[in-house]
Structure formats: C-alpha cells, structure tokens
Design an enzyme around this catalytic site. Structure first.
Site, short mmCIF file in Angstrom:
data_model
loop_
_atom_site.label_atom_id
_atom_site.label_comp_id
_atom_site.label_asym_id
_atom_site.label_seq_id
_atom_site.Cartn_x
_atom_site.Cartn_y
_atom_site.Cartn_z
CE LYS A 215 16.53 7.45 -0.81
NZ LYS A 215 14.94 8.98 -1.12
NE ARG A 317 6.19 10.38 -0.87
CZ ARG A 317 6.78 9.52 -0.55
NH1 ARG A 317 6.94 8.41 -1.00
NH2 ARG A 317 8.66 9.95 -0.08
CG LEU A 318 -0.53 14.45 -6.22
CD1 LEU A 318 -1.21 15.48 -6.97
CD2 LEU A 318 -1.95 14.39 -5.36
CG ASP A 603 1.64 -32.00 10.09
OD1 ASP A 603 0.29 -32.73 10.13
OD2 ASP A 603 1.80 -30.95 9.65
#
Length: 633
Positions: A215, A317-318, A603
């Site tokens: 992933k 989820r936690l 610049d």
C-alpha cells in the site's frame, strides 16, 4: 427507556474525578473509596444496554452506537528522520520528554490487554516507527499474541529496504508506505532531506519479499501533486500496489484550507477520463477506502474520503499515542492517559473500565471538515505519521516531473517506473540542474520534462524543430477585453468549442559574469537558482488567472519550463510551454511562466549583482483557436 439507561450509564462513568494528562486532555480517574462495579459487571451491563446477545467480543471495545473496535494503531515514537514541511507546524514540534513516552514493556502490556479483549489488528506508526531501535523486537513480541491476526506498519520508507527482511521474519504482515510525489527534486524539497531512491528501494523490497498488495499512501493536495494523479495510477499497471489517494485533512499547524483539498469525486473523475473502464471493487467491512481496479492492471487504487464522505459509521479504530494517550477518534481532541494509570499500578480491570468509558463516549461521527479545521488537536506527527500539507510560498509550490537519468522519454511513465524498480538497485538520479553539455566547460540546465538519453539538452520534440515564421496574427477590429462603453470586461468564452491549445514563450536573463559563474557552479547561498526558477515558472503558469485580472482560468494538461545557460552572453535562456484543451488559448500562461521564472532568477541573484537585465520576454508560438497558429523565431 434506552435513553434513560444511557444517561444512567454516563452518569456513573462520569462520577469519577478528572485531572490533566501531559497533553492537557482530560483523564478519568476513580475517586478514592469509589465502589465502582467490577469489570465483569460493567461488561454485562453494557451488553444488556446494547441489546445484544453475549458474544466473545469485549463490550469495553464496543461503543454506544454498536461499533466494535478491533483495530489498534500504536505510535512508537514522535521522532522522524524527515523534516516534512507539510507534517509539522511552521514553528516546529515540542517533543515529549523520553521519560513520558511509553516503554517497550508498557507498549506490549497494553497490546496484550487490547488483544485479549478482541483487537485482531495492530498497526505500528510514528513519527517514523522504523527509527525506534527495538522495532523488530516489538513486532516479534506482538507476533506471539494469540488472536492477533495482522501486524502492520506505516512508514516513510527511508529505512524499509534495510529492515524489512528482519521485520518479515519477526512477523510483519502488512506495509503502508507514505509517498506524495514521484519527482525526486520535489521529494527533496518537501521533506528537506534526500531519500527518494531509498523509498523506491523500500517499495521494491516489499514487492520482492512477497507483500501483496504493497500500500502506497498519497495525500493529494491542489497545487502540490494533483497533477501526478494519473502517474500514480499508471504504476498499478505492472506492480502489485494499492495506491491510496487520501483527501487532505486538517490538523493543528498545517493551515488547512478547503481550497487545497482535492475531493474523492474530483480525483475519481480525473482517473475515469483516462481509464473509463475503471471498476469499483466490493468494500470490505469497516474499510476506510473505496477501492477500484483497471481491468488488466496488476494492482489497484483506493480513495480515503475522510473529509467529503466520512466513514464514521463503520469506524473500528482506536489509537494510542507515543506518550500513552488513548484517542478514540483521529479528529477528536479528547484523550485519556493509559500510561499514567499503568505507572500508578492499575489492574487490568481498572484499565478496562477506563478504556470502556472512553470508547463509550465516542461520538457518532466527527465534526465535519470545516469544524475540524477550527478545533485544537495534536499536530499529525504527534498522533502518527501522515502527510499533511501547510502553506508554502506560492512562487515554489508547484512541480512537474524533472529529468531522471536512465528514463527514456519515449516510454510510458508506468513502464519507466517499472524499469526503475525492476532490479534490486535503483539508479541514483543526479540533480536535474547538474548535467554536462558537450565537451567544453561544465554547463548547467534545468528542465521540467523527462530526459531523453538521445538529447543531452533536455529539449522537447517540439522545441527541436525550428520555428517557422507565419507572419503576424490578423488583428481584431477592436479590443476584446473592453465592453461597448469602454470598460474593462472579461471575454465570454462560454459558446466557444473546446480545442487543443498550446503556446511557447521565452525570456532571457543577462546575469553578468560573476552571478553567471555562481549559477553555473550552483554556489549561490540561496540555493539552486535554476531549479527554483523552473518550479516558480510552473507554478506561475497555473496561477495566471489569479495574477492577470481578465484572464480565464485554464486547466493545464502540461507545463514545461526549460532553462539553459548561454556562456557567450552570461545569460540564462528560459522557454516555457503550456498545453490545455479548452475554449481559450494558453499564451498568457506561457508568458507568465517565462516572466516569473526570469523574475525568480533575478531574486536569487540580486545579492550578487545589480546589473542583471531581463529581456526578450515574448511569445514564440501558439496553436489552436479561431485566429490560427502563430510561430516566430
């Protein structure tokens, strides 16, 4: 009746006193002498309230809306080996003292408790989890926990190739790698460190060791990397990747702005325009991602729609932060210190009551994108590593693919990237502004186009052909940006057909011998003037309608800015080309791009010389539109 029971439960839970943890968040703690029910009684009572049959899954991990939390994310550290400009507040992050962070024993003790109650997936995060010296040992210890089915890790990939064989042997079963760009120069600018090729080696190593899918997390943000969307998708053609496009989310210090967010729908439309055969895959239970696959492709893509289409209703989820606080919602600012209770000698039953109370207070959904952006919350790096983007100076906030040595411009981008990853060793790309031209003195150039190995000057095909003068454009009878009463007005292009438009403009910056030598040798104190000017030109093209009042906004499909050194004049020659499909031309975009690139060079060099001259800002060619094509030398 249910409402009355709920109020009674909450009243009993909230009878406990409160104090502050190290983060300043409220922490529940039983009062001395409190005759609270046992953990078993509390579990039975909550199951009765939920109206569910007795099941093996712990009610302490089930909230008042029936959501069962079987996925725990544990942050191993707040530190990171990158310094991403989009992950931290501009003023930096005050790190928690080491003594206040969870020890390895405390991490494992909490993990055992959560797994015993029904957690079957743990993901290790950071900061950057792979910089923790005992990360392999932690994975090995977690692997011994009965009932834990998945051990994952989210990493920036810098150390992944080196550690992954050990981690796999220890029991690591899932990998997420954070990567927001496929452009090496942009990567280095964003993270303030080198390492793009190390990340690529890590992705290759994961594929080599059989992780499928690997992933890749990509936070998409307007003006930063939305132009790379299709390039990321193309990677899935030959590689077993799940590229996960994540909507930009607000966290403390990242200066979230709704206009910077690219929504799931917009991203999906972009992909479908290129691949209309895109198919939606079935969604897994409690999944945060909407998955899609292009028929015939090896991998897939996903969209994480935290902002535009939240998935709070199925959240499982936690999170435990590196300093031991439990967060039941990523976007919530409520935290409970499990570390303090552990160090105070709390029993498992007492910890379960504290965890159950926190889970029971979890809201039905987060506050929504606009309210979240106003809430006080931790910076993301103090929760877990996640690529968030803050405001950048607009002059250098947009990029296009730069020259990468060894990639042929005749190949498709996906096949080029597959070639990069085909072997174990990923070729190191030199700075695109440090190539050698000819056999004479070293010359420097910069181009936003992929380098063809048959063309040492990074010239695009259309720029190699000599311009053919075709005479001046036929003038209009009247000024098009003035109405019948002589007032400035924007031209209405609503009735004009969409056609392919292209334009090229140029500018020349006469630096003088001193500044020219410093630019040529890349010795300016401000940095690489050619690269910065090139990127400023790309950004300027995209922002033309905001700079030129009566210009229409054009969605550009291509921007290329090339800078070449002319040693005979001590000058830098700039050529900017733009392409789009629409009802109006892109001459102004090309001219603005060349002009701003020239101003940026001024610049960068003005401290060295005041004799710099900008000249020859002009349109070289345009194609498309009713007035015909135009070319000049």
């Amino acid at each position: 009746m249910a409402a009355r029971q709920l109020s009674q439960i909450l009243w009993r839970v909230l009878r406990s006193g409160t104090r502050s943890c190290s983060s300043g968040a409220p922490v529940t703690q039983p009062l001395p002498g409190d005759t609270s029910r046992s953990a078993a009684e509390e579990l039975s009572r909550r199951k009765h309230f939920l109206g569910e049959p007795m099941t093996p899954f712990s009610t302490f991990l089930t909230d008042s809306f029936g959501r069962r939390h079987n996925y725990l994310r544990i942050s191993l550290t707040e530190k990171c080996n990158l310094r991403c400009q989009y992950c931290m507040p501009e003023e930096g992050i005050p790190l928690t003292p080491k003594a206040d962070l969870l020890t390895t024993e405390e991490i494992l003790a909490l993990a055992r408790l959560f797994v015993k109650e029904g957690i079957d997936k743990i993901r290790l995060t950071g900061g950057e989890p792979l910089i923790r010296p005992d990360v392999v040992n932690i994975v090995a210890q977690l692997h011994q926990l009965e009932g834990l089915r998945t051990i994952g890790i989210t990493t920036n990939g810098i150390s992944l190739a080196r550690l992954l064989p050990q981690l796999q042997k220890a029991g690591l079963s899932a990998i997420n790698i954070s990567l927001d760009t496929l452009v090496p120069a942009k990567f280095e600018f964003i993270v303030r460190r080198k390492g793009f090729h190390k990340v690529m080696e890590g992705i290759h190593k994961a594929i080599e060791l059989g992780y499928n899918p690997v992933k890749v997390n990509c936070v998409v943000m307007r003006g930063l990397n939305e132009d790379e969307l299709l390039d990321f998708v193309a990677l899935t053609k030959g590689l077993p990747l799940d590229v996960r496009f994540i909507e930009y989310m607000p966290f403390d210090g990242n200066k979230w702005n709704f206009k910077k967010m690219v929504s799931y729908k917009e991203m999906l439309d972009t992909v479908r325009q290129q691949w209309p055969e895109l198919e939606k895959l079935p969604e897994e239970e409690s999944s945060t991602a909407k998955a899609f696959k292009i028929p015939g492709f090896c991998g897939q893509i996903s969209f994480i729609t935290s902002m535009s289409e939240h998935f709070c209703g199925t959240c499982n989820r936690l999170r435990i932060t590196a300093d031991g606080n439990l967060k039941v919602c990523l976007f919530g600012n409520s935290e409970v210190s499990l570390r303090d209770h552990l160090r105070a000698g709390a029993s498992e039953e007492e910890l379960l009551r504290i965890i159950g109370a926190a889970v029971g207070r979890k809201k039905q959904q987060h506050a929504g994108m606009f309210n979240i952006s106003q809430m006080k919350n931790r910076p993301m790096i103090l929760i877990e590593l996640f690529l968030m983007v803050q405001d950048f100076p607009p002059a250098i906030f947009s990029w296009a693919p730069l020259c990468v040595q060894g990639l042929r411009s005749s190949q498709s981008f996906s096949s080029q990237m597959a070639t990069l990853w085909k072997g174990c060793r990923v070729p190191q790309a030199p700075s695109p502004a440090q190539q050698w031209l000819g056999a004479g003195s070293p010359q420097r150039h910069s181009s936003s186009h992929l380098l063809s190995d048959t063309n040492p000057q990074c010239l695009s095909p259309e720029s190699q052909a000599p311009a053919t003068p075709s005479g001046p454009l036929s003038p209009s009878d009247q000024l098009t940006h003035v109405d019948t009463e002589g007032r400035a007005a924007m031209v209405d292009v609503g009735g004009k057909p969409d056609t392919e438009r292209a334009a090229m403009a140029s500018a020349v910056v006469l630096l003088g011998p001193v500044a020219f030598k410093l630019v040529q040798q890349n010795q300016l104190k401000k940095g690489d003037a050619l690269v910065v000017a090139q990127l400023a030109g790309v950004q300027a093209a995209k922002l033309t309608s905001q700079l030129i009042p009566l210009c229409h906004h054009v969605t550009l499909s291509h921007v290329q800015v090339r800078l070449e050194l002319d040693s005979t004049r001590h000058a830098v020659v700039i050529r900017a080309s733009c392409r789009a499909r629409g009802p109006t031309g892109v001459e102004m975009e090309a001219l603005t791009s060349a002009a701003v690139a020239a101003l940026t060079l001024y610049d960068m060099c003005k401290a060295v010389s005041r004799d710099i001259v900008l000249e020859e800002i002009k349109l070289l060619s345009k194609t498309g539109g009713q007035r015909g094509d135009f070319h000049q030398t």
